[in-house]
Design an enzyme around this catalytic site. Structure first.
Site, PDB file in Angstrom:
ATOM      1  N   PHE A  13     -27.485  40.945  43.407  1.00  0.00           N
ATOM      2  CA  PHE A  13     -28.372  40.688  44.553  1.00  0.00           C
ATOM      3  C   PHE A  13     -27.694  41.089  45.873  1.00  0.00           C
ATOM      4  CE2 PHE A  13     -29.030  36.922  47.526  1.00  0.00           C
ATOM      5  CZ  PHE A  13     -29.995  37.560  48.292  1.00  0.00           C
ATOM      6  N   THR A  37     -24.934  39.812  35.217  1.00  0.00           N
ATOM      7  CA  THR A  37     -26.096  39.144  35.828  1.00  0.00           C
ATOM      8  C   THR A  37     -26.846  40.089  36.762  1.00  0.00           C
ATOM      9  OG1 THR A  37     -24.681  38.307  37.607  1.00  0.00           O
ATOM     10  CG2 THR A  37     -25.067  36.837  35.736  1.00  0.00           C
ATOM     11  N   GLY A  38     -26.344  41.310  36.917  1.00  0.00           N
ATOM     12  CA  GLY A  38     -26.989  42.298  37.791  1.00  0.00           C
ATOM     13  C   GLY A  38     -27.954  43.162  36.997  1.00  0.00           C
ATOM     14  N   ASP A  58     -16.097  46.394  33.508  1.00  0.00           N
ATOM     15  CA  ASP A  58     -15.829  44.957  33.629  1.00  0.00           C
ATOM     16  C   ASP A  58     -14.520  44.804  34.404  1.00  0.00           C
ATOM     17  OD1 ASP A  58     -14.927  42.369  33.257  1.00  0.00           O
ATOM     18  OD2 ASP A  58     -15.436  42.293  31.126  1.00  0.00           O
ATOM     19  N   LYS A  93     -12.911  34.151  34.406  1.00  0.00           N
ATOM     20  CA  LYS A  93     -12.138  35.397  34.283  1.00  0.00           C
ATOM     21  C   LYS A  93     -12.375  36.346  35.460  1.00  0.00           C
ATOM     22  CE  LYS A  93     -11.653  37.409  30.189  1.00  0.00           C
ATOM     23  NZ  LYS A  93     -12.065  37.940  28.861  1.00  0.00           N
ATOM     24  N   TYR A 147     -16.875  27.688  38.385  1.00  0.00           N
ATOM     25  CA  TYR A 147     -17.155  28.566  39.532  1.00  0.00           C
ATOM     26  C   TYR A 147     -16.273  28.171  40.718  1.00  0.00           C
ATOM     27  CZ  TYR A 147     -20.118  30.865  43.125  1.00  0.00           C
ATOM     28  OH  TYR A 147     -20.611  31.638  44.162  1.00  0.00           O
ATOM     29  N   LYS A 151     -13.174  30.404  42.317  1.00  0.00           N
ATOM     30  CA  LYS A 151     -13.203  30.908  43.702  1.00  0.00           C
ATOM     31  C   LYS A 151     -12.029  30.350  44.500  1.00  0.00           C
ATOM     32  CE  LYS A 151     -17.033  33.452  43.725  1.00  0.00           C
ATOM     33  NZ  LYS A 151     -17.083  34.876  44.061  1.00  0.00           N
ATOM     34  N   TYR A 161      -1.459  37.679  48.354  1.00  0.00           N
ATOM     35  CA  TYR A 161      -1.286  39.130  48.535  1.00  0.00           C
ATOM     36  C   TYR A 161      -1.166  39.472  50.023  1.00  0.00           C
ATOM     37  CZ  TYR A 161      -1.614  40.979  43.792  1.00  0.00           C
ATOM     38  OH  TYR A 161      -1.337  41.334  42.493  1.00  0.00           O
ATOM     39  N   ARG A 188     -32.013  29.647  40.772  1.00  0.00           N
ATOM     40  CA  ARG A 188     -31.749  29.137  42.122  1.00  0.00           C
ATOM     41  C   ARG A 188     -33.053  28.704  42.792  1.00  0.00           C
ATOM     42  NH1 ARG A 188     -27.006  33.319  44.156  1.00  0.00           N
ATOM     43  NH2 ARG A 188     -28.073  34.852  42.875  1.00  0.00           N
TER      44      ARG A 188
HETATM   45  P1  NAD Z   1     -25.469  38.251  41.351  1.00  0.00           P
HETATM   46  O1  NAD Z   1     -25.326  37.546  40.044  1.00  0.00           O
HETATM   47  O2  NAD Z   1     -26.801  38.806  41.704  1.00  0.00           O
HETATM   48  O3  NAD Z   1     -24.415  39.429  41.459  1.00  0.00           O
HETATM   49  C1  NAD Z   1     -23.154  39.397  40.842  1.00  0.00           C
HETATM   50  C2  NAD Z   1     -22.880  40.764  40.254  1.00  0.00           C
HETATM   51  O4  NAD Z   1     -21.557  40.776  39.677  1.00  0.00           O
HETATM   52  C3  NAD Z   1     -23.842  41.136  39.116  1.00  0.00           C
HETATM   53  O5  NAD Z   1     -24.364  42.420  39.325  1.00  0.00           O
HETATM   54  C4  NAD Z   1     -22.977  41.080  37.859  1.00  0.00           C
HETATM   55  O6  NAD Z   1     -23.423  41.933  36.845  1.00  0.00           O
HETATM   56  C5  NAD Z   1     -21.618  41.471  38.438  1.00  0.00           C
HETATM   57  N1  NAD Z   1     -20.487  41.037  37.608  1.00  0.00           N
HETATM   58  C6  NAD Z   1     -20.242  39.794  37.120  1.00  0.00           C
HETATM   59  N2  NAD Z   1     -19.097  39.799  36.405  1.00  0.00           N
HETATM   60  C7  NAD Z   1     -18.618  41.069  36.433  1.00  0.00           C
HETATM   61  C8  NAD Z   1     -17.462  41.709  35.889  1.00  0.00           C
HETATM   62  N3  NAD Z   1     -16.570  41.028  35.136  1.00  0.00           N
HETATM   63  N4  NAD Z   1     -17.270  43.033  36.125  1.00  0.00           N
HETATM   64  C9  NAD Z   1     -18.161  43.731  36.883  1.00  0.00           C
HETATM   65  N5  NAD Z   1     -19.258  43.180  37.429  1.00  0.00           N
HETATM   66  C10 NAD Z   1     -19.483  41.865  37.207  1.00  0.00           C
HETATM   67  O7  NAD Z   1     -24.971  37.216  42.467  1.00  0.00           O
HETATM   68  P2  NAD Z   1     -25.057  37.273  44.058  1.00  0.00           P
HETATM   69  O8  NAD Z   1     -25.890  36.158  44.513  1.00  0.00           O
HETATM   70  O9  NAD Z   1     -25.372  38.652  44.504  1.00  0.00           O
HETATM   71  O10 NAD Z   1     -23.558  36.928  44.437  1.00  0.00           O
HETATM   72  C11 NAD Z   1     -22.612  37.956  44.714  1.00  0.00           C
HETATM   73  C12 NAD Z   1     -21.299  37.352  45.153  1.00  0.00           C
HETATM   74  O11 NAD Z   1     -21.481  36.548  46.318  1.00  0.00           O
HETATM   75  C13 NAD Z   1     -20.639  36.451  44.105  1.00  0.00           C
HETATM   76  O12 NAD Z   1     -19.249  36.661  44.107  1.00  0.00           O
HETATM   77  C14 NAD Z   1     -20.975  35.060  44.581  1.00  0.00           C
HETATM   78  O13 NAD Z   1     -19.997  34.127  44.185  1.00  0.00           O
HETATM   79  C15 NAD Z   1     -20.984  35.241  46.100  1.00  0.00           C
HETATM   80  N6  NAD Z   1     -21.837  34.230  46.735  1.00  0.00           N
HETATM   81  C16 NAD Z   1     -23.181  34.323  46.696  1.00  0.00           C
HETATM   82  C17 NAD Z   1     -23.959  33.341  47.286  1.00  0.00           C
HETATM   83  C18 NAD Z   1     -25.469  33.406  47.296  1.00  0.00           C
HETATM   84  O14 NAD Z   1     -26.097  32.483  47.826  1.00  0.00           O
HETATM   85  N7  NAD Z   1     -26.109  34.416  46.786  1.00  0.00           N
HETATM   86  C19 NAD Z   1     -23.351  32.240  47.904  1.00  0.00           C
HETATM   87  C20 NAD Z   1     -21.962  32.171  47.889  1.00  0.00           C
HETATM   88  C21 NAD Z   1     -21.220  33.178  47.315  1.00  0.00           C
HETATM   89  N1  UDP Z   2     -33.050  22.983  42.998  1.00  0.00           N
HETATM   90  C1  UDP Z   2     -34.215  22.315  42.707  1.00  0.00           C
HETATM   91  N2  UDP Z   2     -35.076  22.891  41.817  1.00  0.00           N
HETATM   92  C2  UDP Z   2     -34.842  24.083  41.222  1.00  0.00           C
HETATM   93  C3  UDP Z   2     -33.649  24.767  41.538  1.00  0.00           C
HETATM   94  C4  UDP Z   2     -32.782  24.174  42.428  1.00  0.00           C
HETATM   95  O1  UDP Z   2     -34.485  21.222  43.226  1.00  0.00           O
HETATM   96  O2  UDP Z   2     -35.678  24.523  40.414  1.00  0.00           O
HETATM   97  C5  UDP Z   2     -32.119  22.346  43.933  1.00  0.00           C
HETATM   98  C6  UDP Z   2     -30.703  22.201  43.395  1.00  0.00           C
HETATM   99  O3  UDP Z   2     -30.574  20.981  42.662  1.00  0.00           O
HETATM  100  C7  UDP Z   2     -29.875  22.197  44.665  1.00  0.00           C
HETATM  101  C8  UDP Z   2     -30.668  23.107  45.602  1.00  0.00           C
HETATM  102  O4  UDP Z   2     -31.991  23.196  45.065  1.00  0.00           O
HETATM  103  O5  UDP Z   2     -29.812  20.913  45.208  1.00  0.00           O
HETATM  104  C9  UDP Z   2     -30.120  24.520  45.713  1.00  0.00           C
HETATM  105  O6  UDP Z   2     -29.926  24.995  44.405  1.00  0.00           O
HETATM  106  P1  UDP Z   2     -29.468  26.486  44.097  1.00  0.00           P
HETATM  107  O7  UDP Z   2     -29.378  26.602  42.604  1.00  0.00           O
HETATM  108  O8  UDP Z   2     -30.336  27.438  44.810  1.00  0.00           O
HETATM  109  O9  UDP Z   2     -28.027  26.621  44.735  1.00  0.00           O
HETATM  110  P2  UDP Z   2     -26.777  25.626  44.931  1.00  0.00           P
HETATM  111  O10 UDP Z   2     -26.774  25.344  46.383  1.00  0.00           O
HETATM  112  O11 UDP Z   2     -26.951  24.377  44.137  1.00  0.00           O
HETATM  113  O12 UDP Z   2     -25.633  26.439  44.470  1.00  0.00           O
END
Ligand code: NAD
Ligand code: UDP
Length: 310
Positions: A13, A37-38, A58, A93, A147, A151, A161, A188
């Site tokens: 995403f 997950t992409g 990967d 991992k 998770y 992180k 680093y 989500r």
């Molecule tokens: P997402 O699941 O849409 O994207 C993650 C991508 O990483 C996917 O395309 C998946 O295939 C790829 N991936 C996972 N493991 C892999 C591996 N071992 N090798 C290569 N590719 C791999 O999630 P997102 O919401 O786009 O999140 C992206 C990043 O931003 C993540 O690191 C997440 O922790 C961070 N982040 C996102 C949010 C949010 O609200 N969306 C909030 C905090 C942090």
């Molecule tokens: N949530 C919810 N119903 C759903 C999905 C999520 O009430 O169907 C709630 C979840 O319990 C959390 C908030 O919405 O309190 C945000 O959840 P999300 O999975 O988007 O991200 P989080 O902030 O928990 O990583």
């Protein structure tokens, strides 16, 4: 000569938005993803662009790249609570070995390294809103531990680093971000509520819905990442929208903006679901001159439109 950015998780995403944004800014983009997950459809329109290279890989395994890389943006990781519960070992991992490998790559290439960290490093926070100086309240053995701890390790090795190899590293602590190209079934709140409302099905609010979140539209987040990537800042920086609301209020807003006939149904609150979450963005405002521009109402209208069409 164009500068080259390697984006891990580039078919996800946020990663796919970053790839598009960076190509528009005139960078070459090397996108690395294993589609855990992409989805390839997130980047399908980029495949004809001669400045876009896709590598199926990967990142928990070492990666060698022949060409010069100026920036490594490490976004690979499952990100939704549903995804990291489904892939707990892969999540650990990619946060640990994946981050180590990408730091190693950035070191040999002499690149700037940026880690996509998360507000989850604060766990279920006891300080509100959360400034970067707060160390957090994380349950290492709970369902979110895979998770959160991955992180936290990723942040620690990134700082090591920086300190020991003198690398130019950045840590973005990203708060809940939403927008087009989210998977409708990633569990989500935003894609779940919007798809339920559009189908006139009940919105599943967990607990009594009094827990709070602060939702940031993806274009704002990407601007913030870009400013951090070009900055001289090496300490962690929160990136998110401080407009906070309860999940129940948020669900009601989705029903209103979709003009849906949906009702709300209450389901059990997942274990360790944080009770509050709101970024203190003082540091981002001061150091990056960044703050979100898109209100939750405007962002939701855009994402509703996208889910309607897709
Ligand atoms: P997402 O699941 O849409 O994207 C993650 C991508 O990483 C996917 O395309 C998946 O295939 C790829 N991936 C996972 N493991 C892999 C591996 N071992 N090798 C290569 N590719 C791999 O999630 P997102 O919401 O786009 O999140 C992206 C990043 O931003 C993540 O690191 C997440 O922790 C961070 N982040 C996102 C949010 C949010 O609200 N969306 C909030 C905090 C942090
Ligand atoms: N949530 C919810 N119903 C759903 C999905 C999520 O009430 O169907 C709630 C979840 O319990 C959390 C908030 O919405 O309190 C945000 O959840 P999300 O999975 O988007 O991200 P989080 O902030 O928990 O990583």
């Amino acid at each position: 000569m164009k500068r080259t950015v390697l984006v891990t998780g580039g078919a996800g995403f946020i990663g796919s938005h970053l790839c598009r944004f960076l190509l528009d800014k005139g960078f070459r983009v090397v996108c690395v993803d294993n589609f855990l997950t992409g989805n390839s459809s997130n980047i399908s329109e980029l495949k004809g662009n001669s400045d876009f290279i896709f590598i199926s890989h990967d990142v928990t395994k070492p990666l060698e790249i022949p060409e010069a890389i100026h920036y490594v943006l490490h976004f690979a990781s499952p990100a939704s609570p549903f995804d990291y519960a489904t892939f707990p070992i892969q999540t650990l991992k990619v946060g640990a070995m994946g981050t180590h490998n990408m730091l190693g790559l950035a070191k040999v290439k002499n690149s700037v390294f940026l880690l996509a960290s998360t507000s989850e490093v604060y766990g279920d926070p006891l300080v509100h809103p959360q400034p970067e100086s707060y160390w957090g309240n994380v349950n290492p053995v709970g369902p979110r531990g895979v998770y959160d701890e991955a992180k936290r390790f990723a942040e620690a090795i990134t700082m090591a680093y920086h300190a020991f190899h003198g690398m130019d590293t950045k840590i973005a602590r990203i708060f809940n971000t939403y927008g087009p190209f989210m998977r409708k079934n990633d569990g989500r709140a935003v894609p779940t509520f919007v798809t339920q409302a559009l189908a006139n099905k009940p919105l599943t609010v967990f607990g009594d819905g009094s827990q709070t979140r602060s939702f940031c539209y993806v274009s704002d987040l990407v601007e913030g990442i870009y400013k951090l990537m070009l900055s001289k800042v090496n300490e962690p920086v929160n990136l998110g929208n401080p407009e906070e609301c309860t999940i129940l209020e948020f669900a009601k807003k989705v029903i209103k903006l979709t003009s849906s006939g949906s009702k709300i149904t209450f389901k059990p609150l997942p274990i360790d679901d944080p009770k509050t979450r709101c970024p203190d963005i003082t540091k981002a405002k001061k150091l990056l001159k960044w703050e979100p521009k898109v209100s939750v109402d405007d962002g939701l209208k855009r994402v509703i439109e996208w889910f309607r069409e897709n």
